[in-house]
Design a protein around this motif. Structure first.
Motif, PDB file in Angstrom:
ATOM      1  N   ARG A  14       0.732  -1.128   0.025  1.00 25.29           N
ATOM      2  CA  ARG A  14       0.085   0.073   0.137  1.00 25.29           C
ATOM      3  C   ARG A  14       0.683   1.233  -0.084  1.00 25.29           C
ATOM      4  NH1 ARG A  14      -3.590  -0.585   5.241  1.00 25.29           N
ATOM      5  NH2 ARG A  14      -1.465  -1.172   6.042  1.00 25.29           N
ATOM      6  N   SER A  15       0.185   2.317  -0.468  1.00 26.72           N
ATOM      7  CA  SER A  15       1.079   3.532  -0.342  1.00 26.72           C
ATOM      8  C   SER A  15       0.479   4.566   0.508  1.00 26.72           C
ATOM      9  CB  SER A  15       1.555   4.253  -1.755  1.00 26.72           C
ATOM     10  OG  SER A  15       0.190   4.484  -2.538  1.00 26.72           O
ATOM     11  N   PHE A  16       1.089   5.480   1.104  1.00 21.91           N
ATOM     12  CA  PHE A  16       0.307   6.266   1.904  1.00 21.91           C
ATOM     13  C   PHE A  16       0.848   7.564   1.635  1.00 21.91           C
ATOM     14  CE2 PHE A  16       0.711   2.438   4.244  1.00 21.91           C
ATOM     15  CZ  PHE A  16      -0.528   2.228   4.674  1.00 21.91           C
ATOM     16  N   THR A  17      -0.027   8.692   1.751  1.00 26.29           N
ATOM     17  CA  THR A  17       0.457  10.382   1.486  1.00 26.29           C
ATOM     18  C   THR A  17       1.520  10.598   2.573  1.00 26.29           C
ATOM     19  OG1 THR A  17      -1.319  11.078   2.724  1.00 26.29           O
ATOM     20  CG2 THR A  17      -1.696  11.075   0.476  1.00 26.29           C
ATOM     21  N   ASN A  18       2.325  11.592   2.099  1.00 23.79           N
ATOM     22  CA  ASN A  18       3.229  12.045   3.176  1.00 23.79           C
ATOM     23  C   ASN A  18       2.401  12.814   4.274  1.00 23.79           C
ATOM     24  OD1 ASN A  18       5.815  11.389   1.592  1.00 23.79           O
ATOM     25  ND2 ASN A  18       5.711  13.336   0.593  1.00 23.79           N
ATOM     26  N   GLU A  19       1.189  13.439   4.223  1.00 22.67           N
ATOM     27  CA  GLU A  19       0.608  14.026   5.053  1.00 22.67           C
ATOM     28  C   GLU A  19       0.133  12.813   6.313  1.00 22.67           C
ATOM     29  OE1 GLU A  19      -0.990  16.599   7.524  1.00 22.67           O
ATOM     30  OE2 GLU A  19       0.182  17.150   5.673  1.00 22.67           O
ATOM     31  N   PHE A  20      -0.334  11.627   5.404  1.00 24.63           N
ATOM     32  CA  PHE A  20      -0.906  10.693   6.488  1.00 24.63           C
ATOM     33  C   PHE A  20       0.281  10.066   7.351  1.00 24.63           C
ATOM     34  CE2 PHE A  20      -1.179   6.132   7.358  1.00 24.63           C
ATOM     35  CZ  PHE A  20      -2.437   6.186   7.989  1.00 24.63           C
ATOM     36  N   LYS A  21       1.715   9.915   6.531  1.00 27.60           N
ATOM     37  CA  LYS A  21       2.708   9.451   7.471  1.00 27.60           C
ATOM     38  C   LYS A  21       3.143  10.480   8.772  1.00 27.60           C
ATOM     39  CE  LYS A  21       4.781   7.451   3.074  1.00 27.60           C
ATOM     40  NZ  LYS A  21       5.622   7.538   2.132  1.00 27.60           N
ATOM     41  N   LYS A  22       3.002  11.794   8.177  1.00 31.44           N
ATOM     42  CA  LYS A  22       3.385  12.657   9.100  1.00 31.44           C
ATOM     43  C   LYS A  22       2.621  12.754  10.543  1.00 31.44           C
ATOM     44  CE  LYS A  22       4.735  17.514   9.817  1.00 31.44           C
ATOM     45  NZ  LYS A  22       4.550  18.942   9.097  1.00 31.44           N
ATOM     46  N   GLN A  23       1.188  12.445  10.070  1.00 34.43           N
ATOM     47  CA  GLN A  23       0.012  12.380  11.104  1.00 34.43           C
ATOM     48  C   GLN A  23       0.558  11.489  12.097  1.00 34.43           C
ATOM     49  OE1 GLN A  23      -3.833  12.214   9.306  1.00 34.43           O
ATOM     50  NE2 GLN A  23      -3.566  14.531   8.764  1.00 34.43           N
ATOM     51  N   MET A  24       0.932  10.204  11.492  1.00 32.34           N
ATOM     52  CA  MET A  24       1.355   9.078  12.384  1.00 32.34           C
ATOM     53  C   MET A  24       2.796   9.363  13.279  1.00 32.34           C
ATOM     54  SD  MET A  24      -1.059   6.722  11.408  1.00 32.34           S
ATOM     55  CE  MET A  24      -2.141   8.366  11.196  1.00 32.34           C
ATOM     56  N   VAL A  25       3.532   9.891  12.326  1.00 37.45           N
ATOM     57  CA  VAL A  25       4.650  10.331  13.408  1.00 37.45           C
ATOM     58  C   VAL A  25       4.227  11.260  14.487  1.00 37.45           C
ATOM     59  CG1 VAL A  25       6.786  11.343  13.346  1.00 37.45           C
ATOM     60  CG2 VAL A  25       6.207   9.885  11.544  1.00 37.45           C
ATOM     61  N   MET A  26       3.376  12.256  14.050  1.00 33.59           N
ATOM     62  CA  MET A  26       2.827  13.204  15.196  1.00 33.59           C
ATOM     63  C   MET A  26       2.142  12.326  16.290  1.00 33.59           C
ATOM     64  SD  MET A  26       4.090  16.175  14.349  1.00 33.59           S
ATOM     65  CE  MET A  26       5.639  15.393  13.484  1.00 33.59           C
ATOM     66  N   LEU A  27       1.438  11.353  16.017  1.00 37.72           N
ATOM     67  CA  LEU A  27       0.797  10.674  17.062  1.00 37.72           C
ATOM     68  C   LEU A  27       1.804   9.971  18.201  1.00 37.72           C
ATOM     69  CD1 LEU A  27      -2.324   8.998  15.077  1.00 37.72           C
ATOM     70  CD2 LEU A  27      -2.309  10.790  16.995  1.00 37.72           C
ATOM     71  N   TYR A  28       2.783   9.481  17.434  1.00 33.89           N
ATOM     72  CA  TYR A  28       3.743   8.939  18.144  1.00 33.89           C
ATOM     73  C   TYR A  28       4.566   9.897  19.108  1.00 33.89           C
ATOM     74  CZ  TYR A  28       8.305   6.780  19.333  1.00 33.89           C
ATOM     75  OH  TYR A  28       9.414   6.313  20.174  1.00 33.89           O
ATOM     76  N   GLN A  29       4.898  11.134  18.341  1.00 32.97           N
ATOM     77  CA  GLN A  29       5.555  12.077  19.023  1.00 32.97           C
ATOM     78  C   GLN A  29       4.927  12.691  20.407  1.00 32.97           C
ATOM     79  OE1 GLN A  29       7.345  14.531  16.008  1.00 32.97           O
ATOM     80  NE2 GLN A  29       9.252  13.343  16.262  1.00 32.97           N
TER      81      GLN A  29
END
Length: 66
Positions: A14-29
């Motif tokens: 699957r591929s994900f948008t950079n915005e989605f990836k950033k949102q996942m990283v922000m959740l973690y941070q």
């Protein structure tokens, strides 16, 4: 003759948008556990770890991360 079984548990890429990836990283941070993010968004642990590492290194997710 040997018959190979197809591993049906393997996910399609699957591929994900950079915005989605950033949102996942922000959740973690912001304190959400990796395991919770992976379970809630049906991600692989390795994909999330890759996004986190890249973001921490470059502060960006726009360098071709899949």
């Amino acid at each position: 003759m040997t018959t190979m079984a197809i591993d049906s548990s393997r996910r399609a890429k699957r591929s994900f948008t950079n915005e989605f990836k950033k949102q996942m990283v922000m959740l973690y941070q912001n304190g959400k556990k990796r395991a919770d993010i992976v379970a809630e968004y049906d991600l692989t642990k390795s994909a999330l770890d890759k996004w986190i590492t890249q973001y921490q290194t470059t502060k960006s997710l726009s360098h071709g991360i899949v």
